[in-house]
Write a protein that holds these residues in place. Structure first.
Motif, PDB file in Angstrom:
ATOM      1  N   GLY A  21      23.638  31.315  57.998  1.00  0.00           N
ATOM      2  CA  GLY A  21      24.659  31.646  57.175  1.00  0.00           C
ATOM      3  C   GLY A  21      24.248  31.453  55.817  1.00  0.00           C
ATOM      4  N   CYS A  22      23.391  30.537  55.335  1.00  0.00           N
ATOM      5  CA  CYS A  22      23.039  30.613  54.013  1.00  0.00           C
ATOM      6  C   CYS A  22      22.294  31.848  53.494  1.00  0.00           C
ATOM      7  CB  CYS A  22      22.392  29.419  53.725  1.00  0.00           C
ATOM      8  SG  CYS A  22      23.263  28.016  53.565  1.00  0.00           S
ATOM      9  N   ILE A  23      21.553  32.432  54.394  1.00  0.00           N
ATOM     10  CA  ILE A  23      20.463  33.696  54.263  1.00  0.00           C
ATOM     11  C   ILE A  23      21.522  34.880  54.141  1.00  0.00           C
ATOM     12  CG2 ILE A  23      18.963  35.253  55.231  1.00  0.00           C
ATOM     13  CD1 ILE A  23      17.291  32.588  55.612  1.00  0.00           C
ATOM     14  N   PHE A  24      22.797  34.987  55.101  1.00  0.00           N
ATOM     15  CA  PHE A  24      23.720  35.985  55.297  1.00  0.00           C
ATOM     16  C   PHE A  24      24.479  35.810  53.755  1.00  0.00           C
ATOM     17  CE2 PHE A  24      23.366  35.602  59.933  1.00  0.00           C
ATOM     18  CZ  PHE A  24      22.494  36.657  59.806  1.00  0.00           C
ATOM     19  N   ASN A  25      24.987  34.701  53.177  1.00  0.00           N
ATOM     20  CA  ASN A  25      25.390  34.508  52.083  1.00  0.00           C
ATOM     21  C   ASN A  25      24.871  35.111  50.881  1.00  0.00           C
ATOM     22  OD1 ASN A  25      27.974  33.691  52.626  1.00  0.00           O
ATOM     23  ND2 ASN A  25      27.553  31.428  52.829  1.00  0.00           N
ATOM     24  N   GLY A  26      23.369  34.854  50.877  1.00  0.00           N
ATOM     25  CA  GLY A  26      22.417  35.157  50.045  1.00  0.00           C
ATOM     26  C   GLY A  26      22.469  36.746  49.934  1.00  0.00           C
ATOM     27  N   ILE A  27      22.634  37.599  50.993  1.00  0.00           N
ATOM     28  CA  ILE A  27      22.410  39.043  51.144  1.00  0.00           C
ATOM     29  C   ILE A  27      23.534  39.402  50.474  1.00  0.00           C
ATOM     30  CG2 ILE A  27      22.139  41.076  52.785  1.00  0.00           C
ATOM     31  CD1 ILE A  27      20.370  39.135  54.606  1.00  0.00           C
ATOM     32  N   ALA A  28      24.821  38.995  51.123  1.00  0.00           N
ATOM     33  CA  ALA A  28      26.196  39.632  50.483  1.00  0.00           C
ATOM     34  C   ALA A  28      26.226  39.134  49.160  1.00  0.00           C
ATOM     35  CB  ALA A  28      27.127  38.792  51.356  1.00  0.00           C
ATOM     36  N   GLN A  29      25.907  38.125  48.743  1.00  0.00           N
ATOM     37  CA  GLN A  29      26.063  37.954  47.275  1.00  0.00           C
ATOM     38  C   GLN A  29      25.199  38.693  46.452  1.00  0.00           C
ATOM     39  OE1 GLN A  29      25.867  33.654  46.466  1.00  0.00           O
ATOM     40  NE2 GLN A  29      27.621  33.212  47.810  1.00  0.00           N
ATOM     41  N   GLY A  30      24.038  38.971  46.916  1.00  0.00           N
ATOM     42  CA  GLY A  30      23.017  39.912  46.077  1.00  0.00           C
ATOM     43  C   GLY A  30      23.619  41.449  46.148  1.00  0.00           C
ATOM     44  N   ALA A  31      24.119  41.751  47.104  1.00  0.00           N
ATOM     45  CA  ALA A  31      24.589  42.955  47.571  1.00  0.00           C
ATOM     46  C   ALA A  31      25.862  43.286  46.485  1.00  0.00           C
ATOM     47  CB  ALA A  31      25.098  43.348  48.798  1.00  0.00           C
ATOM     48  N   GLN A  32      26.767  42.316  46.311  1.00  0.00           N
ATOM     49  CA  GLN A  32      27.892  42.623  45.459  1.00  0.00           C
ATOM     50  C   GLN A  32      28.074  43.125  44.098  1.00  0.00           C
ATOM     51  OE1 GLN A  32      29.427  40.989  42.625  1.00  0.00           O
ATOM     52  NE2 GLN A  32      31.274  41.897  42.969  1.00  0.00           N
ATOM     53  N   PRO A  33      27.021  42.849  43.454  1.00  0.00           N
ATOM     54  CA  PRO A  33      26.834  43.475  42.043  1.00  0.00           C
ATOM     55  C   PRO A  33      26.744  44.919  42.200  1.00  0.00           C
ATOM     56  CG  PRO A  33      25.618  41.478  41.793  1.00  0.00           C
ATOM     57  CD  PRO A  33      25.974  41.574  43.390  1.00  0.00           C
ATOM     58  N   MET A  34      25.727  45.363  43.309  1.00  0.00           N
ATOM     59  CA  MET A  34      25.496  46.609  43.452  1.00  0.00           C
ATOM     60  C   MET A  34      26.914  47.454  44.054  1.00  0.00           C
ATOM     61  SD  MET A  34      21.796  46.757  45.170  1.00  0.00           S
ATOM     62  CE  MET A  34      22.191  45.688  46.237  1.00  0.00           C
ATOM     63  N   LEU A  35      27.351  46.583  44.817  1.00  0.00           N
ATOM     64  CA  LEU A  35      28.537  47.272  45.681  1.00  0.00           C
ATOM     65  C   LEU A  35      29.578  47.339  44.557  1.00  0.00           C
ATOM     66  CD1 LEU A  35      28.963  44.991  48.798  1.00  0.00           C
ATOM     67  CD2 LEU A  35      28.167  47.520  48.635  1.00  0.00           C
ATOM     68  N   GLY A  36      30.104  46.355  43.660  1.00  0.00           N
ATOM     69  CA  GLY A  36      30.883  46.446  42.563  1.00  0.00           C
ATOM     70  C   GLY A  36      30.891  47.532  41.514  1.00  0.00           C
ATOM     71  N   GLU A  37      29.672  47.544  40.997  1.00  0.00           N
ATOM     72  CA  GLU A  37      29.277  48.537  39.856  1.00  0.00           C
ATOM     73  C   GLU A  37      29.291  49.868  40.289  1.00  0.00           C
ATOM     74  OE1 GLU A  37      25.500  49.629  37.102  1.00  0.00           O
ATOM     75  OE2 GLU A  37      25.386  47.746  38.144  1.00  0.00           O
ATOM     76  N   THR A  38      28.722  50.328  41.641  1.00  0.00           N
ATOM     77  CA  THR A  38      28.550  51.498  41.903  1.00  0.00           C
ATOM     78  C   THR A  38      30.103  51.962  42.516  1.00  0.00           C
ATOM     79  OG1 THR A  38      28.126  50.946  44.188  1.00  0.00           O
ATOM     80  CG2 THR A  38      26.388  51.831  42.814  1.00  0.00           C
ATOM     81  N   PHE A  39      30.951  50.956  43.041  1.00  0.00           N
ATOM     82  CA  PHE A  39      32.188  51.480  43.199  1.00  0.00           C
ATOM     83  C   PHE A  39      33.150  51.603  41.677  1.00  0.00           C
ATOM     84  CE2 PHE A  39      36.544  50.051  43.286  1.00  0.00           C
ATOM     85  CZ  PHE A  39      37.451  50.976  44.464  1.00  0.00           C
ATOM     86  N   ALA A  40      32.925  51.034  40.783  1.00  0.00           N
ATOM     87  CA  ALA A  40      33.615  51.044  39.660  1.00  0.00           C
ATOM     88  C   ALA A  40      33.229  52.183  38.848  1.00  0.00           C
ATOM     89  CB  ALA A  40      33.227  49.522  38.685  1.00  0.00           C
ATOM     90  N   ARG A  41      31.913  52.738  38.840  1.00  0.00           N
ATOM     91  CA  ARG A  41      31.451  53.976  38.652  1.00  0.00           C
ATOM     92  C   ARG A  41      31.912  55.060  39.380  1.00  0.00           C
ATOM     93  NH1 ARG A  41      25.793  51.995  38.305  1.00  0.00           N
ATOM     94  NH2 ARG A  41      25.672  53.727  39.834  1.00  0.00           N
ATOM     95  N   GLY A  42      32.315  54.919  40.342  1.00  0.00           N
ATOM     96  CA  GLY A  42      32.708  56.216  41.208  1.00  0.00           C
ATOM     97  C   GLY A  42      31.571  56.836  41.928  1.00  0.00           C
ATOM     98  N   ASP A  43      30.451  56.071  41.926  1.00  0.00           N
ATOM     99  CA  ASP A  43      29.050  56.474  42.249  1.00  0.00           C
ATOM    100  C   ASP A  43      29.167  56.352  44.072  1.00  0.00           C
ATOM    101  OD1 ASP A  43      26.469  56.981  43.239  1.00  0.00           O
ATOM    102  OD2 ASP A  43      25.591  55.340  41.809  1.00  0.00           O
ATOM    103  N   ASN A  44      29.654  57.234  44.549  1.00  0.00           N
ATOM    104  CA  ASN A  44      29.977  57.376  46.124  1.00  0.00           C
ATOM    105  C   ASN A  44      28.356  57.168  46.784  1.00  0.00           C
ATOM    106  OD1 ASN A  44      32.525  57.191  45.862  1.00  0.00           O
ATOM    107  ND2 ASN A  44      32.764  59.417  46.283  1.00  0.00           N
TER     108      ASN A  44
END
Length: 189
Positions: A21-44
Motif C-alpha cells: 500500500g505504501c509503494i502504491f501511494n508513492g507511485i500515485a503521489q509521484g504521478a500527481q504533479p505530472m498529472l496535475g501539471e499536464t492537465f492544467a496546461r491542457g497537454d493531453n
C-alpha cells in the motif's frame, strides 16, 4: 471466526501488505504533479503518457507483490510467527494468495483516486475512497465471513477493491471527454 490465531494471521498479512500500500501511494503521489501539471496546461498527450507510465509502474509493482506472496509466503509469515504457532502459520498461508490478489486493484484504485483529484474531479475521488473504505467493505466482510468463514475474510478486500476499480474505470472512461476535450478521437485516445 478463527479465534486469536485468525486475528493474528490477519494482522500478519495486513502488516506485510502495508508495504504494498505504501509503494502504491508513492507511485500515485509521484504521478500527481505530472498529472496535475499536464492537465492544467491542457497537454493531453502528456497527461496520457503520465497515466500510461504510472499504470505500468502500478502493474509491475502488483506483479512483484503477487509473485512474492506466492513464492515467499512461508518465509514472510514465519518472520511474524516467532512462537512457531502452527495454527497461525496455516491460517496466514491459506489467506496469503487470496488477500494479496487485491494488489493490482488497490494499486490502480490509488492511482485513479490521485488522477481524479489532479483533473478536478475530487468529489469522485472521495466517493471511491468512501466506497472502498466503508460502504462496500463492511457489508462484504459480514456477508462473506458468514458464507465462507475465513476464506470470506481473505477475499473481502480483493472484492471490495475490484468493485471500486470497476466503478472508477467506468467513470474514467465516461469522463475522458470532459478531461481530454473534444480532440479525444482525433488524438487516438
Amino acid at each position: 471466526i478463527s479465534g486469536n490465531d485468525g486475528v493474528a494471521a490477519y494482522g500478519v498479512l495486513l502488516n506485510i501488505f502495508l508495504v504494498a500500500g505504501c509503494i502504491f501511494n508513492g507511485i500515485a503521489q509521484g504521478a500527481q504533479p505530472m498529472l496535475g501539471e499536464t492537465f492544467a496546461r491542457g497537454d493531453n498527450l502528456g497527461l496520457r503518457k503520465a497515466i500510461k507510465y504510472s499504470s505500468a509502474a502500478v502493474m509491475a509493482a502488483s506483479l512483484i507483490f503477487y509473485v512474492m506472496s506466492l513464492g515467499f509466503s512461508d518465509f514472510f509469515v514465519s518472520v511474524f510467527n516467532s512462537y512457531s504457532n502452527d495454527s497461525l502459520q496455516r491460517l496466514a498461508l491459506d489467506g496469503f494468495g487470496l488477500y494479496f490478489s487485491q494488489s493490482v486493484f488497490l494499486g490502480m484504485n490509488t492511482l485513479l483516486i490521485m488522477y481524479f483529484v489532479s483533473v478536478g474531479k475530487a468529489p469522485f475521488a472521495q466517493l471511491m475512497t468512501v466506497l472502498k473504505g466503508i460502504v462496500i467493505v463492511i457489508p462484504l466482510a459480514f456477508i462473506l465471513s458468514k458464507l465462507l468463514g475465513m476464506t470470506g475474510i481473505w477475499i473481502t478486500m480483493p472484492l471490495s477493491e475490484l468493485t471500486v476499480f470497476i466503478i472508477g474505470a467506468l467513470y474514467f472512461k465516461i469522463s475522458q471527454k470532459s478531461v481530454f476535450g473534444r480532440d479525444m478521437k482525433a488524438s487516438g485516445g
